[in-house]
Design a protein around this motif. Structure first.
Motif, PDB file in Angstrom:
ATOM      1  N   CYS A 278       0.842  -1.205   0.000  1.00 39.00           N
ATOM      2  CA  CYS A 278       0.000   0.000   0.000  1.00 39.00           C
ATOM      3  C   CYS A 278       0.876   1.252   0.000  1.00 39.00           C
ATOM      4  CB  CYS A 278      -0.945   0.006   1.184  1.00 39.00           C
ATOM      5  SG  CYS A 278      -2.010   1.457   1.304  1.00 39.00           S
ATOM      6  N   HIS A 279       0.609   2.159  -0.893  1.00 36.05           N
ATOM      7  CA  HIS A 279       1.412   3.367  -1.024  1.00 36.05           C
ATOM      8  C   HIS A 279       1.216   4.280   0.192  1.00 36.05           C
ATOM      9  CE1 HIS A 279       2.991   7.100  -2.760  1.00 36.05           C
ATOM     10  NE2 HIS A 279       3.603   6.323  -3.655  1.00 36.05           N
ATOM     11  N   ASP A 280       2.306   4.921   0.621  1.00 35.45           N
ATOM     12  CA  ASP A 280       2.259   5.775   1.813  1.00 35.45           C
ATOM     13  C   ASP A 280       1.238   6.901   1.674  1.00 35.45           C
ATOM     14  OD1 ASP A 280       4.185   4.238   2.998  1.00 35.45           O
ATOM     15  OD2 ASP A 280       5.842   5.616   2.590  1.00 35.45           O
ATOM     16  N   ASP A 281       1.151   7.503   0.481  1.00 37.57           N
ATOM     17  CA  ASP A 281       0.203   8.611   0.287  1.00 37.57           C
ATOM     18  C   ASP A 281      -1.237   8.137   0.434  1.00 37.57           C
ATOM     19  OD1 ASP A 281       2.352  10.255  -0.171  1.00 37.57           O
ATOM     20  OD2 ASP A 281       2.153  10.263  -2.352  1.00 37.57           O
ATOM     21  N   ASP A 282      -1.524   6.954  -0.098  1.00 33.36           N
ATOM     22  CA  ASP A 282      -2.875   6.415   0.016  1.00 33.36           C
ATOM     23  C   ASP A 282      -3.189   6.039   1.454  1.00 33.36           C
ATOM     24  OD1 ASP A 282      -3.079   6.710  -2.714  1.00 33.36           O
ATOM     25  OD2 ASP A 282      -2.633   4.617  -3.161  1.00 33.36           O
ATOM     26  N   PHE A 283      -2.197   5.479   2.141  1.00 29.78           N
ATOM     27  CA  PHE A 283      -2.374   5.138   3.554  1.00 29.78           C
ATOM     28  C   PHE A 283      -2.721   6.387   4.351  1.00 29.78           C
ATOM     29  CE2 PHE A 283      -0.825   4.627   7.880  1.00 29.78           C
ATOM     30  CZ  PHE A 283      -1.319   3.375   8.240  1.00 29.78           C
ATOM     31  N   ALA A 284      -1.977   7.467   4.130  1.00 31.77           N
ATOM     32  CA  ALA A 284      -2.218   8.712   4.862  1.00 31.77           C
ATOM     33  C   ALA A 284      -3.602   9.275   4.552  1.00 31.77           C
ATOM     34  CB  ALA A 284      -1.135   9.731   4.510  1.00 31.77           C
ATOM     35  N   ALA A 285      -4.035   9.180   3.285  1.00 36.59           N
ATOM     36  CA  ALA A 285      -5.347   9.699   2.892  1.00 36.59           C
ATOM     37  C   ALA A 285      -6.462   8.916   3.571  1.00 36.59           C
ATOM     38  CB  ALA A 285      -5.501   9.642   1.379  1.00 36.59           C
ATOM     39  N   LEU A 286      -6.334   7.595   3.611  1.00 34.55           N
ATOM     40  CA  LEU A 286      -7.362   6.767   4.232  1.00 34.55           C
ATOM     41  C   LEU A 286      -7.441   6.999   5.739  1.00 34.55           C
ATOM     42  CD1 LEU A 286      -6.761   3.466   2.234  1.00 34.55           C
ATOM     43  CD2 LEU A 286      -8.778   4.937   2.091  1.00 34.55           C
ATOM     44  N   VAL A 287      -6.286   7.171   6.373  1.00 36.66           N
ATOM     45  CA  VAL A 287      -6.274   7.478   7.805  1.00 36.66           C
ATOM     46  C   VAL A 287      -6.978   8.810   8.068  1.00 36.66           C
ATOM     47  CG1 VAL A 287      -4.787   8.090   9.755  1.00 36.66           C
ATOM     48  CG2 VAL A 287      -4.230   6.108   8.335  1.00 36.66           C
ATOM     49  N   ALA A 288      -6.755   9.780   7.178  1.00 34.78           N
ATOM     50  CA  ALA A 288      -7.394  11.091   7.326  1.00 34.78           C
ATOM     51  C   ALA A 288      -8.907  10.996   7.124  1.00 34.78           C
ATOM     52  CB  ALA A 288      -6.787  12.083   6.336  1.00 34.78           C
ATOM     53  N   ILE A 289      -9.332  10.136   6.196  1.00 34.51           N
ATOM     54  CA  ILE A 289     -10.765   9.920   5.962  1.00 34.51           C
ATOM     55  C   ILE A 289     -11.416   9.328   7.214  1.00 34.51           C
ATOM     56  CG2 ILE A 289     -12.444   8.558   4.650  1.00 34.51           C
ATOM     57  CD1 ILE A 289     -10.436   8.771   2.260  1.00 34.51           C
ATOM     58  N   ASP A 290     -10.758   8.307   7.777  1.00 38.26           N
ATOM     59  CA  ASP A 290     -11.254   7.669   8.993  1.00 38.26           C
ATOM     60  C   ASP A 290     -11.370   8.681  10.128  1.00 38.26           C
ATOM     61  OD1 ASP A 290     -11.913   5.533  10.813  1.00 38.26           O
ATOM     62  OD2 ASP A 290      -9.827   5.560  11.481  1.00 38.26           O
ATOM     63  N   SER A 291     -10.351   9.506  10.291  1.00 46.22           N
ATOM     64  CA  SER A 291     -10.339  10.498  11.368  1.00 46.22           C
ATOM     65  C   SER A 291     -11.427  11.546  11.170  1.00 46.22           C
ATOM     66  CB  SER A 291      -8.964  11.174  11.431  1.00 46.22           C
ATOM     67  OG  SER A 291      -8.937  12.187  12.418  1.00 46.22           O
TER      68      SER A 291
END
Length: 336
Positions: free
Chosen positions: A24-37
């Motif tokens: 999983c790409h780091d940028d996508d991981f960060a985006a999904l974490v931000a969506i969850d938050s």
């Protein structure tokens, strides 16, 4: 020896491909974490944990070769609330985005969606979405499907949506949209098209340019549309489903040729005049036919599938007659 080297390279390629998808790409991981938050870390995202790759998370799809997130589908949860997160716009490799049956989601479509230039399918339906349909959606030139149905959107349908070169399916039913249908909407569709605009407050004439569009499904019912709807007809057109009921369209139906593949047609509650063409009886796949509450005259066609349609399909017309209505009056014979 060469065969063994080739096999080794194939296995190595498969290994790295699997690793890409798993990591999983780091940028996508960060985006999904931000969506969850942004959504308050709802239970729906319980699988979104840092100790697992985001490509394994529920609702997330990744490209097998690159590991980039290409699909996000969140649906059927009444507990997810708040505005649509801006962070979705950071998933720039998204091809499919679905937010469906999330009634506690509110607010407008974020401006960040303009960055989703790889998006081919966008669905935001059965939510509390409000505001206008943003004109910036026209920059998403890969879109083939746009579904914003069953929301509370207001304003007009942006004329700029007609600039989308690949759009073939547009569903805006059950909103609060006003104004006319853009003239060239779906005119660039490379394939068969679907247009669903029912239960809004649209007005103005049905665009004559629709005569050149290969529609398979049209539902523009329950609006305040006027003009000539005969542009939607034609024997060789691929149209299967047609509903223009509860508008104010006015045209002579006598010489209209119905598409031979039609299975559903509802023209009721308009101001259509003329007669019902005898050709309708030859439509072997016709399952639903309703021309009630118009200004039609003449004899109801018989034969083919027509026996399955009762009097309610023809009620409240000017002077339709014949089975299943009252018998037509015989003209007196002139013996002179």
């Amino acid at each position: 020896m060469a065969a063994y080297v080739f096999l080794f390279l194939v296995l190595l390629s498969s290994l790295f491909s699997g690793m890409a998808a798993d990591q999983c790409h780091d940028d996508d991981f960060a985006a999904l974490v931000a969506i969850d938050s942004a959504l308050g870390s709802p239970y729906h995202f319980a699988s979104w944990t840092p100790d697992s790759a985001c490509c394994d998370w529920h609702d997330v799809d990744c490209d097998a070769a690159t590991g980039r997130v290409v699909g996000l589908s969140v649906s059927q949860d009444t507990n997810i609330s708040g505005a649509i997160p801006d962070a979705i716009g950071n998933l720039t490799y998204l091809q499919t985005l679905t937010l469906h049956h999330l009634p506690a989601i509110s607010g407008a479509i974020p401006d960040s969606f303009a960055m989703l230039t790889n998006l081919s399918q966008l669905t935001i339906s059965y939510t509390g979405l409000t505001g206008p349909i943003p004109s910036f959606l026209s920059v998403l030139t890969e879109l083939t499907l746009l579904d914003l149905s069953y929301n509370s959107l207001t304003g007009v349908i942006p004329a700029s949506l007609a600039d989308l070169p690949n759009l073939s399916s547009l569903n805006l039913r059950r909103n609060r949209l006003t104004g006319p249908i853009p003239l060239l909407l779906l005119s660039n569709s490379p394939d068969q098209a679907s247009l669903l605009l029912s239960h809004n407050n649209l007005s103005g004439i049905i665009p004559s340019e629709f005569s050149t569009v290969n529609f398979t499904h049209i539902d523009i019912s329950h609006n305040a549309l006027t003009g000539d709807a005969s542009c939607l007809f034609g024997a060789v057109k691929p149209l299967q489903y047609l509903d223009v009921s509860r508008n104010a369209v006015n045209f002579n139906m006598s010489s209209v040729e119905f598409p031979v593949q039609l299975s559903y047609v509802d023209l009721s509650h308009n101001a259509i005049r003329g007669s019902v063409p005898m050709q309708v009886a030859s439509l072997t796949g016709l399952q639903q036919f309703n021309v009630s509450f118009n200004r039609l005259c003449g004899t109801v066609p018989t034969g083919g599938n027509m026996a399955k349609f009762d009097r309610y399909s023809y009620l409240h017309n000017k002077c339709l007659c014949g089975t299943p209505l009252t018998a037509c009056r015989q003209r007196p014979i002139n013996r002179n």
